[in-house]
Motif scaffolding. Structure first.
Motif, PDB file in Angstrom:
ATOM      1  N   LEU A  33       0.823  -1.203   0.000  1.00 23.47           N
ATOM      2  CA  LEU A  33       0.000   0.000   0.000  1.00 23.47           C
ATOM      3  C   LEU A  33       0.859   1.255   0.000  1.00 23.47           C
ATOM      4  O   LEU A  33       0.530   2.249  -0.655  1.00 23.47           O
ATOM      5  N   ASN A  34       1.982   1.227   0.712  1.00 23.73           N
ATOM      6  CA  ASN A  34       2.913   2.364   0.656  1.00 23.73           C
ATOM      7  C   ASN A  34       3.503   2.520  -0.750  1.00 23.73           C
ATOM      8  O   ASN A  34       3.700   3.640  -1.238  1.00 23.73           O
ATOM      9  N   VAL A  43      -4.862   5.866  -2.032  1.00 23.03           N
ATOM     10  CA  VAL A  43      -5.250   4.710  -1.228  1.00 23.03           C
ATOM     11  C   VAL A  43      -6.164   5.186  -0.105  1.00 23.03           C
ATOM     12  O   VAL A  43      -5.786   6.050   0.693  1.00 23.03           O
ATOM     13  N   ALA A  44      -7.356   4.645  -0.085  1.00 19.91           N
ATOM     14  CA  ALA A  44      -8.318   4.964   0.970  1.00 19.91           C
ATOM     15  C   ALA A  44      -8.761   3.671   1.627  1.00 19.91           C
ATOM     16  O   ALA A  44      -8.666   2.582   1.038  1.00 19.91           O
ATOM     17  N   TYR A  45      -9.253   3.790   2.841  1.00 14.46           N
ATOM     18  CA  TYR A  45      -9.617   2.623   3.634  1.00 14.46           C
ATOM     19  C   TYR A  45     -11.105   2.673   3.946  1.00 14.46           C
ATOM     20  O   TYR A  45     -11.611   3.657   4.482  1.00 14.46           O
ATOM     21  N   VAL A  46     -11.799   1.604   3.577  1.00 15.71           N
ATOM     22  CA  VAL A  46     -13.250   1.517   3.710  1.00 15.71           C
ATOM     23  C   VAL A  46     -13.541   0.411   4.704  1.00 15.71           C
ATOM     24  O   VAL A  46     -13.336  -0.766   4.414  1.00 15.71           O
ATOM     25  N   THR A  47     -14.014   0.799   5.886  1.00 11.87           N
ATOM     26  CA  THR A  47     -14.182  -0.184   6.942  1.00 11.87           C
ATOM     27  C   THR A  47     -15.620  -0.276   7.438  1.00 11.87           C
ATOM     28  O   THR A  47     -16.290   0.739   7.615  1.00 11.87           O
ATOM     29  N   ASN A  48     -16.061  -1.489   7.669  1.00  8.89           N
ATOM     30  CA  ASN A  48     -17.373  -1.725   8.266  1.00  8.89           C
ATOM     31  C   ASN A  48     -17.321  -1.681   9.786  1.00  8.89           C
ATOM     32  O   ASN A  48     -18.347  -1.808  10.443  1.00  8.89           O
ATOM     33  N   ASP A  55     -10.269   8.973  12.623  1.00  4.00           N
ATOM     34  CA  ASP A  55      -8.944   9.431  13.051  1.00  4.00           C
ATOM     35  C   ASP A  55      -8.223   8.352  13.845  1.00  4.00           C
ATOM     36  O   ASP A  55      -7.007   8.178  13.715  1.00  4.00           O
ATOM     37  N   ALA A  56      -8.982   7.603  14.666  1.00  2.00           N
ATOM     38  CA  ALA A  56      -8.378   6.506  15.418  1.00  2.00           C
ATOM     39  C   ALA A  56      -7.921   5.397  14.480  1.00  2.00           C
ATOM     40  O   ALA A  56      -6.865   4.784  14.677  1.00  2.00           O
ATOM     41  N   VAL A  57      -8.724   5.119  13.444  1.00  4.47           N
ATOM     42  CA  VAL A  57      -8.326   4.124  12.450  1.00  4.47           C
ATOM     43  C   VAL A  57      -7.053   4.566  11.745  1.00  4.47           C
ATOM     44  O   VAL A  57      -6.109   3.785  11.574  1.00  4.47           O
ATOM     45  N   ALA A  58      -6.995   5.845  11.332  1.00  6.29           N
ATOM     46  CA  ALA A  58      -5.804   6.360  10.658  1.00  6.29           C
ATOM     47  C   ALA A  58      -4.575   6.277  11.565  1.00  6.29           C
ATOM     48  O   ALA A  58      -3.478   5.912  11.113  1.00  6.29           O
ATOM     49  N   GLY A  65       2.896   1.424  10.072  1.00  8.37           N
ATOM     50  CA  GLY A  65       3.873   1.804   9.062  1.00  8.37           C
ATOM     51  C   GLY A  65       3.281   2.425   7.822  1.00  8.37           C
ATOM     52  O   GLY A  65       4.019   2.783   6.898  1.00  8.37           O
ATOM     53  N   LEU A  66       1.966   2.562   7.773  1.00 11.52           N
ATOM     54  CA  LEU A  66       1.313   3.237   6.653  1.00 11.52           C
ATOM     55  C   LEU A  66       1.312   4.739   6.884  1.00 11.52           C
ATOM     56  O   LEU A  66       1.525   5.201   8.014  1.00 11.52           O
ATOM     57  N   THR A  67       1.058   5.503   5.838  1.00 13.44           N
ATOM     58  CA  THR A  67       0.953   6.958   5.958  1.00 13.44           C
ATOM     59  C   THR A  67      -0.417   7.370   5.431  1.00 13.44           C
ATOM     60  O   THR A  67      -0.674   7.308   4.224  1.00 13.44           O
ATOM     61  N   THR A  68      -1.302   7.769   6.338  1.00 12.35           N
ATOM     62  CA  THR A  68      -2.650   8.153   5.933  1.00 12.35           C
ATOM     63  C   THR A  68      -3.229   9.102   6.978  1.00 12.35           C
ATOM     64  O   THR A  68      -2.576   9.467   7.948  1.00 12.35           O
TER      65      THR A  68
END
Length: 332
Positions: A33-34, A43-48, A55-58, A65-68
């Motif tokens: 993903l990086n 890259v976006a994150y879609v969570t159920n 913000d907590a997910v990010a 180690g991701l940057t989002t």
């Protein structure tokens, strides 16, 4: 040679089973993903998962180690609040059967959060690992009034954790459904809203959905009219994908996210409904009829190519299936 990901300008990635399982990152996920971001792919994150704020997910993703940031995360809690506003308007009162993150999303959307016992106009239900019987009972009492809107963040029956597969939000939704004899509106995956929201936010033209679950990620991609990539690092098996009903069949199948940067070898298909043949460059060949798919894989060929070929043949022979299929699978 072009890679699979080169056809797209954005990845809409699931989290559980794709990026991590419990607190631990899945092998190859972070680096892949990086790399996509470094190559100019959004890259976006879609969570159920509605138990945490975006913000907590990010923050969690950054710790891996991701940057989002929160702008690149969309949750089913946000989608649930948005759906309630669509039906009731800003300022409507809602009772929360779920986490404080779900309540915060409701407030941010302009809803008024009240107690479940205070006659809300809607009940918003989302996953919270601390949710107990009393909260489920209070939601059921409120929903005894048929005029009270019921919106749930998702209906995932399972969730992958570090110790294995655990009950998901869908099991809690079913408990309330059994008590009330009602069915909710589902805001998150497999609904299209959660995907269209993030596509509009990113302003991209060629997004692809990446997920491990057929019933949420892949089905949701179908509903949103988007291509999808099933990655086999979560709850589904190759057999599950082969047997999937039409609306849960992915566009592509990969073993892990590293394969996004490899050439994707598509099977060539001949025939059609009732009988079909698929082949990949002499490496794998599959024949499918009404009940059986027979697959031949050349020695030294990765089994993934065999599965892709079997899927292509079986799906071509069975193009319109509303239920899961159960083919006899013969390998040689």
């Amino acid at each position: 040679m072009s890679s699979l990901i080169s056809s797209f300008d954005a990845i809409l990635s699931d989290l559980d089973g794709v990026v991590y399982a419990g607190p631990d990152p899945i092998d190859g996920a972070v680096e892949s993903l990086n790399r996509a971001v470094a190559d100019g792919i959004a890259v976006a994150y879609v969570t159920n998962n509605a138990s945490r704020s975006v913000d907590a997910v990010a923050e969690h993703l950054n710790s891996l180690g991701l940057t989002t940031d929160g702008h690149h995360v969309v949750s089913s809690a946000q989608a649930a609040a948005s759906l309630a506003v669509d039906h009731l308007g800003s300022g409507a009162s809602v009772g929360i059967c779920g986490s404080e993150a779900l309540a915060d999303c409701a407030r941010s959307a302009g809803l008024v959060v009240v107690g479940l016992e205070d006659g809300p106009q809607a009940v918003l239900q989302g996953f919270d690992p601390g949710l107990g019987w009393q909260e489920l009972a209070d939601a059921s009492y409120a929903l005894a009034d048929k005029d009270v809107l019921w919106v749930v963040s998702n209906t995932d029956m399972t969730i992958p954790k570090e110790r294995g597969i655990a009950p998901g939000n869908g099991t809690l939704v079913h408990a309330v459904s059994a008590a009330t004899r009602r069915e909710p509106l589902v805001a998150g995956k497999p609904g299209a809203t959660i995907f269209t929201t993030i596509v509009e936010r990113l302003d991209v033209e060629r997004p692809v959905v990446v997920g491990d679950r057929l019933d949420t990620d892949i089905s949701g991609a179908h509903q949103a009219g988007l291509p999808s990539i099933a990655v086999m690092t979560g709850v589904q098996t190759m057999s599950d994908v082969l047997e999937a009903r039409t609306e849960e069949r992915p566009t592509y199948v990969v073993g892990n996210l590293r394969e996004l940067f490899e050439e994707y070898r598509h099977p060539e298909v001949s025939g059609g409904e009732g009988a079909a043949v698929a082949e990949i460059d002499g490496a794998a060949r599959a024949e499918a009829d009404a009940t059986t798919v027979r697959t031949q894989v050349r020695e030294g060929t990765h089994s993934l190519l065999g599965w892709r070929t079997a899927m292509a043949a079986w799906w071509a022979a069975h193009p319109r299936e509303n239920e899961e299929t159960r083919p006899e699978v013969v390998w040689s």
